[in-house]
Scaffold this motif. Structure first.
Motif, PDB file in Angstrom:
ATOM      1  N   ASP A  18       0.937  -1.647   0.596  1.00 51.25           N
ATOM      2  CA  ASP A  18       0.504   0.001  -0.174  1.00 51.25           C
ATOM      3  C   ASP A  18       1.174   1.161   0.025  1.00 51.25           C
ATOM      4  O   ASP A  18       0.574   2.373   0.200  1.00 51.25           O
ATOM      5  N   LYS A  20       2.736   2.336   2.260  1.00 51.25           N
ATOM      6  CA  LYS A  20       2.185   2.635   3.227  1.00 51.25           C
ATOM      7  C   LYS A  20       3.481   2.581   5.122  1.00 51.25           C
ATOM      8  O   LYS A  20       4.306   2.066   4.940  1.00 51.25           O
ATOM      9  N   SER A  24       3.022   3.912  11.751  1.00 53.80           N
ATOM     10  CA  SER A  24       2.396   5.363  11.414  1.00 53.80           C
ATOM     11  C   SER A  24       1.201   4.872  11.209  1.00 53.80           C
ATOM     12  O   SER A  24       0.214   5.494  11.723  1.00 53.80           O
ATOM     13  N   ASP A  25       1.120   3.826  10.560  1.00 55.16           N
ATOM     14  CA  ASP A  25      -0.401   3.304   9.568  1.00 55.16           C
ATOM     15  C   ASP A  25      -0.675   1.657  10.217  1.00 55.16           C
ATOM     16  O   ASP A  25       0.663   0.609  10.199  1.00 55.16           O
ATOM     17  N   ASN A  27      -0.770  -1.958   9.993  1.00 57.00           N
ATOM     18  CA  ASN A  27      -1.303  -3.013   8.815  1.00 57.00           C
ATOM     19  C   ASN A  27      -1.464  -4.611  10.287  1.00 57.00           C
ATOM     20  O   ASN A  27      -1.031  -4.542  10.338  1.00 57.00           O
ATOM     21  N   ASN A  62       5.182  -1.158   0.949  1.00 56.48           N
ATOM     22  CA  ASN A  62       5.086  -0.525   3.445  1.00 56.48           C
ATOM     23  C   ASN A  62       6.426  -0.379   3.311  1.00 56.48           C
ATOM     24  O   ASN A  62       7.209  -1.419   2.846  1.00 56.48           O
TER      25      ASN A  62
END
Length: 187
Positions: A18, A20, A24-25, A27, A62
């Motif tokens: 993604d 990302k 911070s995101d 998964n 990612n």
């Protein structure tokens, strides 16, 4: 994960596609256990590409300085393709993870006493650390490759085998064969 850890299994996890920052995101799955600890037998793998054709970090991979351990080839990997007995090029961290699993299997073939924790250490410490800048996945910002993972590196089977040999103190033994070599006569 705890069960696999107790049975001596190294878990190799694809970071995801993604673009990302996993620091911070969210998964899933990830390496955080319910009790707040991390398993010692878990590697998260990002996908690397060709620096001359799209960048060293795959544009979709990612990444994360704390959450992604190492990068491995994951762009245009010739592999089996779903839907029958076919082959083709595929890209993704799900291509990079089997590359890493293959290196781990290779190491275990030659160094069968390595624990999952030692395998993880060998793969991480032997990673080659490019000093070039690359485009950060997701937004294309120019960054140092070292900023994209814990090791800042790319998997390297040769360096991993040298480190595993040092770690296990195993010396390479010559292969014994039944073949005899005759001395050539000098004229």
């Amino acid at each position: 994960m705890k069960y696999a850890e107790s049975k001596g299994v190294l878990l190799i996890h694809a970071a995801g596609n993604d673009g990302k920052n996993l620091d911070s995101d969210f998964n899933y799955p990830n390496s955080m256990l319910l009790d707040g600890t991390k398993p010692t037998n878990w590697l998260t793998i990002g996908a690397s590409g060709d620096p001359g054709n799209g960048g060293l970090a795959a544009s979709f991979s990612n990444f994360g300085k704390q959450q992604v351990d190492v990068f491995a080839p994951g762009v245009n990997i010739y592999s089996t393709i779903p839907g029958g007995n076919t082959y083709g090029n595929a890209s993704g961290t799900s291509m990079a993870s089997p590359v890493t699993a293959g290196v781990a299997a290779f190491l275990l073939e030659y160094f069968p006493t390595l624990t999952p924790q030692q395998l993880k250490t060998v793969i991480e410490k032997s990673a080659v650390k490019p000093t070039i800048k690359t485009q950060k996945p997701g937004d294309g910002e120019e960054v140092s490759f070292a900023e994209l993972s814990r090791t800042g590196g790319l998997i390297n089977a040769y360096e991993a085998s040298k480190l595993a040999q040092e770690m296990t103190s195993q010396k390479t033994q010559p292969v014994k064969t039944k073949m005899k070599v005759k001395q050539a006569k000098r004229a």
